[in-house]
Design a protein around this motif. Sequence first.
Motif, PDB file in Angstrom:
ATOM      1  N   THR A 114      99.669  40.095  54.419  1.00 31.86           N
ATOM      2  CA  THR A 114      98.696  39.967  53.352  1.00 31.86           C
ATOM      3  C   THR A 114      97.381  39.492  53.960  1.00 31.86           C
ATOM      4  O   THR A 114      97.332  39.111  55.122  1.00 31.86           O
ATOM      5  N   GLU A 115      96.324  39.529  53.184  1.00 34.55           N
ATOM      6  CA  GLU A 115      95.025  39.049  53.661  1.00 34.55           C
ATOM      7  C   GLU A 115      95.032  37.526  53.733  1.00 34.55           C
ATOM      8  O   GLU A 115      95.638  36.862  52.909  1.00 34.55           O
ATOM      9  N   THR A 116      94.309  36.973  54.692  1.00 33.97           N
ATOM     10  CA  THR A 116      94.288  35.521  54.876  1.00 33.97           C
ATOM     11  C   THR A 116      92.879  34.977  54.984  1.00 33.97           C
ATOM     12  O   THR A 116      92.665  33.943  55.584  1.00 33.97           O
ATOM     13  N   SER A 117      91.906  35.637  54.422  1.00 35.68           N
ATOM     14  CA  SER A 117      90.513  35.245  54.632  1.00 35.68           C
ATOM     15  C   SER A 117      90.222  33.813  54.180  1.00 35.68           C
ATOM     16  O   SER A 117      89.294  33.185  54.684  1.00 35.68           O
ATOM     17  N   LEU A 163     106.497  27.082  45.058  1.00 38.48           N
ATOM     18  CA  LEU A 163     106.987  28.067  46.015  1.00 38.48           C
ATOM     19  C   LEU A 163     108.510  28.106  46.033  1.00 38.48           C
ATOM     20  O   LEU A 163     109.105  29.193  46.011  1.00 38.48           O
ATOM     21  N   ASP A 164     109.146  26.951  46.054  1.00 37.27           N
ATOM     22  CA  ASP A 164     110.608  26.913  46.032  1.00 37.27           C
ATOM     23  C   ASP A 164     111.154  27.617  44.791  1.00 37.27           C
ATOM     24  O   ASP A 164     112.128  28.373  44.869  1.00 37.27           O
ATOM     25  N   LEU A 177     102.538  31.698  47.997  1.00 39.54           N
ATOM     26  CA  LEU A 177     102.780  32.059  46.593  1.00 39.54           C
ATOM     27  C   LEU A 177     102.234  33.448  46.278  1.00 39.54           C
ATOM     28  O   LEU A 177     102.881  34.226  45.574  1.00 39.54           O
ATOM     29  N   ARG A 178     101.061  33.773  46.811  1.00 37.49           N
ATOM     30  CA  ARG A 178     100.510  35.124  46.606  1.00 37.49           C
ATOM     31  C   ARG A 178     101.426  36.176  47.224  1.00 37.49           C
ATOM     32  O   ARG A 178     101.612  37.256  46.663  1.00 37.49           O
ATOM     33  N   CYS A 179     101.985  35.866  48.376  1.00 37.70           N
ATOM     34  CA  CYS A 179     102.903  36.812  49.032  1.00 37.70           C
ATOM     35  C   CYS A 179     104.153  37.027  48.196  1.00 37.70           C
ATOM     36  O   CYS A 179     104.665  38.138  48.132  1.00 37.70           O
ATOM     37  N   VAL A 180     104.659  35.977  47.571  1.00 36.62           N
ATOM     38  CA  VAL A 180     105.825  36.116  46.690  1.00 36.62           C
ATOM     39  C   VAL A 180     105.446  36.951  45.472  1.00 36.62           C
ATOM     40  O   VAL A 180     106.164  37.861  45.077  1.00 36.62           O
ATOM     41  N   PHE A 223     108.814  38.922  51.453  1.00 35.53           N
ATOM     42  CA  PHE A 223     107.842  37.858  51.221  1.00 35.53           C
ATOM     43  C   PHE A 223     107.530  37.126  52.518  1.00 35.53           C
ATOM     44  O   PHE A 223     106.362  36.926  52.887  1.00 35.53           O
ATOM     45  N   LEU A 224     108.573  36.696  53.217  1.00 28.96           N
ATOM     46  CA  LEU A 224     108.375  35.896  54.414  1.00 28.96           C
ATOM     47  C   LEU A 224     107.633  36.690  55.485  1.00 28.96           C
ATOM     48  O   LEU A 224     106.775  36.147  56.180  1.00 28.96           O
TER      49      LEU A 224
END
Length: 192
Positions: free
Chosen positions: A86-89, A21-22, A174-177, A40-41
């Motif tokens: 984003t989705e968080t299921s 992630l970093d 990571l998916r959001c990035v 992203f955040l």
Amino acid sequence: MGHSERRFALRDRTRANHEKLDTAIGAFENLAAYRRYVTFLGRFRFAMDRVLNDVVWPRDWSWRPTAVSDSIAQDAKDLGLRVTPTETSDVLFDDQSGLLGAIYVLEGSTLGARVLRSRAAALGMTDGFGARHLAVMTRDMSCWQSFLRQLDDVEDFDIECAAQAANAVFDLALRCVETGGLPSPDFKASAY
């Protein structure tokens, strides 16, 4: 496992995802990179805050994680960004060990926010424009200490469950990035 070891056991079990992630976020040397970071955040924290709003908190917990969605929404609006969650299921917390693992990631981000705040300031972002969320995250570092006390005080702590939840939160980040990029400029503050 002794209480004082929990933080470091979580750090060891999440190190690979934390480093990914970093690397994915990188340093924001210019405004375009900072805008990608806020996008992203926003996607990440709006989604996580939505999940945390649905959590049934253990009765004996007086502490709650730092909420930053509202300040990110204001920062995104300052920057002309549209941010949607984003989705968080796959990020669910069935017990307090999992919940603590997830919060470890969120509250731990306040430590790195101090560095990010100075980088944002170099781009002209302030506590009142574009970097409100960083001000909120760094305002009271006692929240991190409160979280660590909560982590240490929980009975029947399962490190593997906590690490699985923490890694799921890192995976979501990571998916959001990866689905980042600059969205359209017609931001709606009620995106979450």
